[in-house]
Motif scaffolding. Structure first.
Motif, PDB file in Angstrom:
ATOM      1  N   ALA A 118      12.361  -9.468  -8.392  1.00 12.25           N
ATOM      2  CA  ALA A 118      11.395 -10.539  -8.173  1.00 12.25           C
ATOM      3  C   ALA A 118      11.399 -10.961  -6.881  1.00 12.25           C
ATOM      4  CB  ALA A 118      11.331 -11.368  -9.439  1.00 12.25           C
ATOM      5  N   GLN A 119      12.590 -11.557  -6.514  1.00 10.86           N
ATOM      6  CA  GLN A 119      12.429 -12.456  -5.075  1.00 10.86           C
ATOM      7  C   GLN A 119      12.026 -11.459  -3.946  1.00 10.86           C
ATOM      8  OE1 GLN A 119      15.793 -14.659  -4.459  1.00 10.86           O
ATOM      9  NE2 GLN A 119      15.420 -16.032  -6.150  1.00 10.86           N
ATOM     10  N   HIS A 120      12.451 -10.106  -4.036  1.00  6.38           N
ATOM     11  CA  HIS A 120      12.103  -9.075  -3.108  1.00  6.38           C
ATOM     12  C   HIS A 120      10.831  -8.766  -3.046  1.00  6.38           C
ATOM     13  CE1 HIS A 120      13.090  -6.202  -0.188  1.00  6.38           C
ATOM     14  NE2 HIS A 120      12.334  -5.333  -0.874  1.00  6.38           N
ATOM     15  N   VAL A 121      10.078  -8.825  -4.111  1.00  2.41           N
ATOM     16  CA  VAL A 121       8.593  -8.463  -4.505  1.00  2.41           C
ATOM     17  C   VAL A 121       7.759  -9.488  -3.881  1.00  2.41           C
ATOM     18  CG1 VAL A 121       6.912  -7.441  -5.851  1.00  2.41           C
ATOM     19  CG2 VAL A 121       9.084  -6.425  -5.945  1.00  2.41           C
ATOM     20  N   GLY A 122       8.214 -10.639  -4.540  1.00  2.00           N
ATOM     21  CA  GLY A 122       7.383 -11.750  -4.540  1.00  2.00           C
ATOM     22  C   GLY A 122       7.557 -12.742  -3.049  1.00  2.00           C
ATOM     23  N   ARG A 123       8.697 -12.996  -2.806  1.00  2.00           N
ATOM     24  CA  ARG A 123       9.283 -13.449  -1.349  1.00  2.00           C
ATOM     25  C   ARG A 123       9.043 -12.525  -0.194  1.00  2.00           C
ATOM     26  NH1 ARG A 123      13.772 -17.622  -1.957  1.00  2.00           N
ATOM     27  NH2 ARG A 123      12.470 -18.475  -3.448  1.00  2.00           N
ATOM     28  N   VAL A 124       9.732 -11.412  -0.257  1.00  2.00           N
ATOM     29  CA  VAL A 124       9.969 -10.843   1.005  1.00  2.00           C
ATOM     30  C   VAL A 124       8.755  -9.888   1.237  1.00  2.00           C
ATOM     31  CG1 VAL A 124      11.458  -9.030   2.175  1.00  2.00           C
ATOM     32  CG2 VAL A 124      12.471 -10.686   0.559  1.00  2.00           C
ATOM     33  N   LEU A 125       8.335  -9.141   0.281  1.00  2.00           N
ATOM     34  CA  LEU A 125       7.281  -8.210   0.595  1.00  2.00           C
ATOM     35  C   LEU A 125       5.743  -8.866   0.493  1.00  2.00           C
ATOM     36  CD1 LEU A 125       8.361  -5.116  -1.338  1.00  2.00           C
ATOM     37  CD2 LEU A 125       8.707  -5.610   0.865  1.00  2.00           C
ATOM     38  N   ARG A 126       5.934 -10.085  -0.154  1.00  2.00           N
ATOM     39  CA  ARG A 126       4.529 -10.821  -0.619  1.00  2.00           C
ATOM     40  C   ARG A 126       3.415  -9.884  -1.217  1.00  2.00           C
ATOM     41  NH1 ARG A 126       4.164 -14.575   4.832  1.00  2.00           N
ATOM     42  NH2 ARG A 126       6.260 -15.485   4.584  1.00  2.00           N
ATOM     43  N   TYR A 134       9.392   4.780 -12.145  1.00  2.00           N
ATOM     44  CA  TYR A 134       8.331   4.356 -12.991  1.00  2.00           C
ATOM     45  C   TYR A 134       7.155   3.723 -12.166  1.00  2.00           C
ATOM     46  CZ  TYR A 134      11.560   4.766 -16.875  1.00  2.00           C
ATOM     47  OH  TYR A 134      12.386   5.188 -18.017  1.00  2.00           O
ATOM     48  N   PRO A 135       6.217   4.381 -11.917  1.00  2.00           N
ATOM     49  CA  PRO A 135       4.953   3.670 -11.508  1.00  2.00           C
ATOM     50  C   PRO A 135       4.702   2.410 -12.110  1.00  2.00           C
ATOM     51  CG  PRO A 135       4.203   5.546 -12.504  1.00  2.00           C
ATOM     52  CD  PRO A 135       5.743   5.651 -12.627  1.00  2.00           C
ATOM     53  N   ALA A 136       4.315   1.401 -11.375  1.00  2.00           N
ATOM     54  CA  ALA A 136       3.873   0.219 -12.002  1.00  2.00           C
ATOM     55  C   ALA A 136       3.059  -0.509 -11.318  1.00  2.00           C
ATOM     56  CB  ALA A 136       5.417  -0.594 -12.117  1.00  2.00           C
ATOM     57  N   THR A 137       2.078  -1.535 -12.004  1.00  2.00           N
ATOM     58  CA  THR A 137       1.054  -2.356 -11.171  1.00  2.00           C
ATOM     59  C   THR A 137       1.501  -3.744 -11.394  1.00  2.00           C
ATOM     60  OG1 THR A 137      -0.553  -0.625 -11.473  1.00  2.00           O
ATOM     61  CG2 THR A 137      -1.288  -2.715 -11.225  1.00  2.00           C
ATOM     62  N   ILE A 138       1.648  -4.493 -10.372  1.00  2.00           N
ATOM     63  CA  ILE A 138       1.817  -5.909 -10.628  1.00  2.00           C
ATOM     64  C   ILE A 138       0.644  -6.711 -11.293  1.00  2.00           C
ATOM     65  CG2 ILE A 138       2.011  -7.927  -9.407  1.00  2.00           C
ATOM     66  CD1 ILE A 138       3.161  -6.234  -6.963  1.00  2.00           C
ATOM     67  N   ILE A 139       1.188  -7.341 -12.353  1.00  2.00           N
ATOM     68  CA  ILE A 139       0.182  -8.088 -13.062  1.00  2.00           C
ATOM     69  C   ILE A 139       0.073  -9.746 -12.614  1.00  2.00           C
ATOM     70  CG2 ILE A 139      -0.422  -9.193 -15.373  1.00  2.00           C
ATOM     71  CD1 ILE A 139       0.861  -6.627 -16.732  1.00  2.00           C
ATOM     72  N   SER A 140       1.309 -10.301 -12.136  1.00  2.00           N
ATOM     73  CA  SER A 140       1.304 -11.582 -11.614  1.00  2.00           C
ATOM     74  C   SER A 140       2.651 -11.471 -10.833  1.00  2.00           C
ATOM     75  CB  SER A 140       1.472 -12.644 -12.774  1.00  2.00           C
ATOM     76  OG  SER A 140       2.637 -12.377 -13.462  1.00  2.00           O
ATOM     77  N   ALA A 141       2.233 -12.470  -9.866  1.00  3.20           N
ATOM     78  CA  ALA A 141       3.611 -12.525  -8.940  1.00  3.20           C
ATOM     79  C   ALA A 141       3.771 -13.881  -8.212  1.00  3.20           C
ATOM     80  CB  ALA A 141       3.452 -11.459  -7.714  1.00  3.20           C
ATOM     81  N   SER A 142       4.685 -14.423  -8.314  1.00  2.00           N
ATOM     82  CA  SER A 142       5.015 -15.631  -7.432  1.00  2.00           C
ATOM     83  C   SER A 142       6.487 -15.315  -6.632  1.00  2.00           C
ATOM     84  CB  SER A 142       5.420 -16.880  -8.277  1.00  2.00           C
ATOM     85  OG  SER A 142       6.392 -16.686  -8.943  1.00  2.00           O
ATOM     86  N   LYS A 143       6.919 -16.337  -5.928  1.00  2.00           N
ATOM     87  CA  LYS A 143       8.143 -16.060  -5.205  1.00  2.00           C
ATOM     88  C   LYS A 143       9.372 -15.940  -5.987  1.00  2.00           C
ATOM     89  CE  LYS A 143       6.909 -18.546  -0.922  1.00  2.00           C
ATOM     90  NZ  LYS A 143       6.838 -19.784  -0.067  1.00  2.00           N
ATOM     91  N   LYS A 144       9.215 -16.258  -7.210  1.00  2.00           N
ATOM     92  CA  LYS A 144      10.402 -15.989  -8.099  1.00  2.00           C
ATOM     93  C   LYS A 144      10.124 -15.176  -9.286  1.00  2.00           C
ATOM     94  CE  LYS A 144      12.596 -20.439  -6.895  1.00  2.00           C
ATOM     95  NZ  LYS A 144      13.120 -21.738  -7.393  1.00  2.00           N
ATOM     96  N   ASN A 145       8.984 -15.085  -9.623  1.00  2.00           N
ATOM     97  CA  ASN A 145       8.534 -14.339 -11.150  1.00  2.00           C
ATOM     98  C   ASN A 145       7.675 -13.376 -10.639  1.00  2.00           C
ATOM     99  OD1 ASN A 145      10.198 -16.051 -12.961  1.00  2.00           O
ATOM    100  ND2 ASN A 145       9.032 -17.590 -12.027  1.00  2.00           N
ATOM    101  N   VAL A 146       7.978 -12.208 -10.973  1.00  2.00           N
ATOM    102  CA  VAL A 146       6.908 -10.934 -10.967  1.00  2.00           C
ATOM    103  C   VAL A 146       6.976 -10.267 -12.592  1.00  2.00           C
ATOM    104  CG1 VAL A 146       6.484  -8.685  -9.807  1.00  2.00           C
ATOM    105  CG2 VAL A 146       7.254 -10.785  -8.403  1.00  2.00           C
ATOM    106  N   ALA A 147       5.740 -10.037 -12.874  1.00  2.00           N
ATOM    107  CA  ALA A 147       5.410  -9.486 -13.961  1.00  2.00           C
ATOM    108  C   ALA A 147       4.467  -7.947 -13.700  1.00  2.00           C
ATOM    109  CB  ALA A 147       4.523  -9.966 -15.190  1.00  2.00           C
ATOM    110  N   VAL A 148       4.988  -6.793 -14.168  1.00  2.00           N
ATOM    111  CA  VAL A 148       4.358  -5.583 -13.765  1.00  2.00           C
ATOM    112  C   VAL A 148       3.917  -4.930 -15.140  1.00  2.00           C
ATOM    113  CG1 VAL A 148       5.595  -5.380 -11.935  1.00  2.00           C
ATOM    114  CG2 VAL A 148       6.406  -4.282 -14.015  1.00  2.00           C
ATOM    115  N   GLN A 149       2.951  -4.145 -15.225  1.00  2.00           N
ATOM    116  CA  GLN A 149       2.505  -3.005 -16.014  1.00  2.00           C
ATOM    117  C   GLN A 149       3.429  -1.524 -15.882  1.00  2.00           C
ATOM    118  OE1 GLN A 149       0.378  -3.793 -18.809  1.00  2.00           O
ATOM    119  NE2 GLN A 149       1.051  -1.855 -19.973  1.00  2.00           N
ATOM    120  N   VAL A 150       4.058  -1.129 -16.820  1.00  2.00           N
ATOM    121  CA  VAL A 150       5.121  -0.043 -16.410  1.00  2.00           C
ATOM    122  C   VAL A 150       4.125   1.174 -16.908  1.00  2.00           C
ATOM    123  CG1 VAL A 150       7.194   1.232 -17.023  1.00  2.00           C
ATOM    124  CG2 VAL A 150       6.948  -1.110 -16.861  1.00  2.00           C
TER     125      VAL A 150
END
Length: 244
Positions: A25-33, A50-66
């Motif tokens: 989550a930190q890599h996706v939200g904080r590093v890759l933004r 697994y292809p996935a789509t981001i549903i919500s993202a912050s610097k510490k929490n990321v939720a995806v649809q798998v």
């Protein structure tokens, strides 16, 4: 732009909404933004992407649809367990990163007679976690289906016992004339790499007594961080999936 590829140690199932683990989550939200609606690819070591789509993202929490799993066929049929003597600075990072890229299965940090790095307690745990992170990043970048495990630090005698189930065990030694090309095809290899000053005569003798074959990669002396990359690449060419 290349779609980001992210490792997570969480279970992944088609159609699920998944929260990425902390490191991912930190890599996706904080590093890759990355933001909601953007796509990425996930893998967790089960052999699929697994292809996935981001549903919500912050610097510490990321939720995806798998999405639907897609078989990842990048793993070599040849298993290679690397015993890599600890080295200073970023040399160990380089050895771990490049060994993962060329297809190593597992990496065991070694302490040897001429090893200049001493790790104990919390410092050892911290370095192993760091090298595991290096391995994860390398696996993400090179498209591997699995992340090689970084095992606990071992002394030479422990390493010799640990690799007893490998059908071919090799110790790199530039003073021998035996080459890899003269060896029959194995299924599982243990590869032992010494420090900058080389393995001692006693360590080489102990390895040979335990069933290790001394092999040379040519007439030149390779650095401790270069030797595993060259050796693994040659093993993959001879017996794995590079030359296929």
């Amino acid at each position: 732009m290349r779609m980001p590829r992210i490792y997570t140690d969480s279970p992944l199932h088609e159609g699920d909404t998944a929260d990425l683990d902390e490191q991912a989550a930190q890599h996706v939200g904080r590093v890759l933004r990355m933001a909601p609606g953007q796509e990425l690819r996930l893998f967790n070591g089960d052999g699929n992407d697994y292809p996935a789509t981001i549903i919500s993202a912050s610097k510490k929490n990321v939720a995806v649809q798998v999405g639907s799993p897609e078989a990842n066929t990048t793993e070599s049929p040849l298993e290679i367990v690397l015993g890599q003597t600890l080295s200073k600075g970023d040399r160990m990072d380089y050895a771990v990163q490049k060994a993962v890229e060329v297809g190593v299965t597992r990496i065991i940090p070694l302490t040897t007679e001429r090893c200049e790095v001493k790790l104990k307690g919390d410092r050892e745990d911290k370095r192993i976690r760091h090298w595991q992170s290096v391995a994860i990043s390398a696996a993400e970048q090179c498209g591997r289906a699995r992340v090689p495990e970084i095992g606990p630090v071992m002394a030479v005698n422990q390493w010799l016992e640990h690799t007893a189930d490998c059908d071919l065990r090799l110790v790199l030694h530039h003073r021998t004339e035996r080459s890899l090309a003269a060896i029959d095809k194995p299924a599982r290899i243990a590869l032992m790499i010494g420090p900058e000053g080389g393995l001692s005569a006693a360590e080489i003798s102990a390895a040979e007594a335990a069933g290790f074959l001394p092999v040379a990669l040519g007439p030149r002396v390779l650095r401790t961080e270069t030797a595993p990359v060259a050796a693994i690449a040659l093993c993959q060419w001879l017996w794995g999936d590079i030359g296929s």
